[in-house]
Design a protein around this motif. Structure first.
Motif, PDB file in Angstrom:
ATOM      1  N   ASN A   8       8.038  17.487  -2.279  1.00 21.29           N
ATOM      2  CA  ASN A   8       7.099  18.101  -1.345  1.00 21.29           C
ATOM      3  C   ASN A   8       5.750  17.381  -1.465  1.00 21.29           C
ATOM      4  O   ASN A   8       5.407  16.881  -2.541  1.00 21.29           O
ATOM      5  N   LYS A  67      12.992  18.292   5.335  1.00 26.51           N
ATOM      6  CA  LYS A  67      11.721  19.002   5.505  1.00 26.51           C
ATOM      7  C   LYS A  67      11.502  19.303   6.984  1.00 26.51           C
ATOM      8  O   LYS A  67      12.094  18.662   7.871  1.00 26.51           O
ATOM      9  N   LEU A  72       5.294  18.959   7.254  1.00 24.92           N
ATOM     10  CA  LEU A  72       4.867  17.684   6.683  1.00 24.92           C
ATOM     11  C   LEU A  72       3.578  17.204   7.337  1.00 24.92           C
ATOM     12  O   LEU A  72       2.651  16.758   6.668  1.00 24.92           O
TER      13      LEU A  72
END
Length: 497
Positions: A8, A67, A72
């Motif tokens: 992440n 993701k 993002l």
């Protein structure tokens, strides 16, 4: 495809730092290796990515990273969308640096890159106070966006723990700039002015002995040791010791100008003082002048000027407006002096907007102008660029200078090496003024010029045209009226006589 390790984004990581960490964890060397695997068709300089490019890349990368593309983007978009990154009014318009700048302490601890380290005004790590580095302290290798950089030097293999210097206190200026890029407040004019000062001072620190400065898009990619340069820029603004040593070096390096003018010798120092908009509190800088060395870097100068180095040293290249400022004349005066052959540009450009001049040649011209004390007349007039007679007869002071220097007009300069004031006998001046008026009136003239010649308002000029005392030119509509030159001359002459 899906990547095996899918991290992440970390706080303040930025697009390039995040992709470097993805490459590091996946065993790839460069960011470009990651984008090739993703089959991303775009092209980008990852130090200076724009919003649309960032979103396009993250949309492509999101499935491989498992993701959500919008999440993002939300985490990483700041690096290309912050309101202070670009300002066309700054001397360095984009403050992002093209290559990694790192804190060895942070890399040893966290193996991640803070996107704000790439910003020109920042030279200290917020956490450790250590100076940000763009090259290996062991081998001098210049850092690139390579994943191995997160752990050690990609060239010599040195790990960062032993190279991490002792933490230092974070200066007040660095605390301020860090707070600016942590804040979510709307852009402030004070911050913009503050950043403009730093960019101006950085450009001057890179060329500390020049006579002119021009905007550049960003820091040239070949320039390294940026942190030292930026510390020198802060020192120029806040450190009295540094400022004094800089002035001493200016006198040494520009000694050839000392006999002409102290102002010319200290031009870069005065230029910074005049063009800085923020009131900078005085304090001691981190870097001493001896550490900086007052080095000059040619890459901060536009290529068109570097091509003229054989004709004129970069330090003494100046524009039309610089010459006008130094001679206390108008830009139009300089153009006339060029046309008359009194001053010659060092390049072959016909437009005065892009002409460049040799400052030393300009001062040599001044040195060659003698002070003639033989003009003895009861009716002598001193003419300057602001003299009302010049406006009344549509005459240009630059033309008067050219004609006095060539001997066409019998006048003298009031002071040796000083072009701004000419003493001339009234009986010699008036015929010259009439000749200039006639030249102007060979064509139509603007309403503004006609009003100056008749010493009345523009409204009065229009009234005279209605009463047929003068005529308007055949072309030009309301708001763009021009006056027929010959009718204006015929109206003016009886009153002048």
């Amino acid at each position: 495809m899906k990547f095996a390790i899918r991290p992440n984004p970390e706080a303040h990581e930025g697009l390039n730092g995040y992709l470097m960490r993805v490459a590091y964890l996946g065993g790839w060397r460069r960011i470009s290796d990651v984008t090739k695997l993703l089959q991303w068709s775009g092209k980008a300089n990852f130090s200076r990515v724009y919003k649309d490019t960032c979103n396009d890349l993250l949309l492509t990368a999101a499935p491989a990273l498992l993701k959500d593309a919008s999440q993002l983007s939300e985490a990483l978009i700041t690096t290309c969308d912050h309101p202070y990154l670009y300002d066309e009014n700054r001397m360095i318009q984009d403050i992002r640096v093209d290559y990694p700048r790192v804190c060895f302490h942070c890399l040893a601890e966290d193996k991640k890159i803070d996107w704000r380290w790439s910003l020109l005004p920042i030279f200290q790590c917020q956490k450790h106070g250590s100076v940000l580095q763009d090259s290996c302290l062991e081998c001098g290798y210049q850092f690139k966006w390579e994943s191995e950089l997160l752990e050690r030097c990609p060239a010599c293999g040195s790990r960062w723990e032993p190279l991490a210097t002792k933490p230092q206190p974070v200066t007040e200026s660095q605390k301020y700039v860090w707070s600016v890029f942590e804040s979510s407040k709307a852009p402030s004019s004070h911050v913009k002015g503050w950043l403009r000062d730093i960019c101006l001072s950085t450009l001057i620190a890179a060329r500390p002995f020049d006579s002119m400065y021009q905007k550049i898009g960003s820091i040239p990619s070949s320039v390294r040791n940026i942190s030292n340069l930026v510390q020198a820029a802060y020192s120029q603004l806040i450190d009295p010791l540094y400022q004094n040593q800089w002035k001493e070096r200016l006198f040494e390096e520009r000694a050839v100008l000392a006999s002409y003018s102290n102002e010319a010798s200290l031009y870069s120092s005065k230029y910074l003082a005049v063009n800085s908009v923020t009131e900078w509190p005085l304090s001691t800088a981190l870097l001493s002048p001896n550490q900086v060395g007052f080095n000059e870097s040619e890459v901060f100068v536009k290529p068109v000027r570097r091509k003229l180095m054989k004709v004129c040293d970069l330090r003494y290249q100046v524009t039309n407006s610089h010459v006008a400022e130094l001679l206390k004349l108008h830009n139009s005066d300089i153009s006339i002096l060029v046309d008359a052959g009194v001053i010659s540009p060092i390049n072959s450009k016909s437009s005065t907007m892009v002409q460049l001049f040799d400052l030393l040649a300009v001062y040599k011209l001044l040195e060659s102008i003698p002070l003639n004390e033989n003009l003895k007349s009861i009716d002598t007039i001193n003419i300057t660029p602001k003299s009302a007679l010049l406006n009344e007869y549509a005459a240009n002071f630059g033309q008067l200078i050219a004609d006095v220097l060539s001997g066409k007009v019998d006048g003298v300069f009031s002071k040796a090496g000083y072009l701004k004031e000419i003493s001339i006998d009234r009986s010699k001046l008036m015929p010259w003024l009439f000749s200039q008026l006639k030249i102007t009136c060979e064509n139509s003239v603007s309403l503004h010029t006609a009003a100056a010649i008749l010493k009345c308002s523009e409204r009065c000029v229009l009234q005279l045209s209605k009463s047929m005392e003068i005529q308007l030119a055949k072309w030009g509509g309301p708001g763009r009226e021009r006056v027929d030159g010959l009718s204006l001359l015929a109206h003016k002459l009886p009153y002048s006589a």
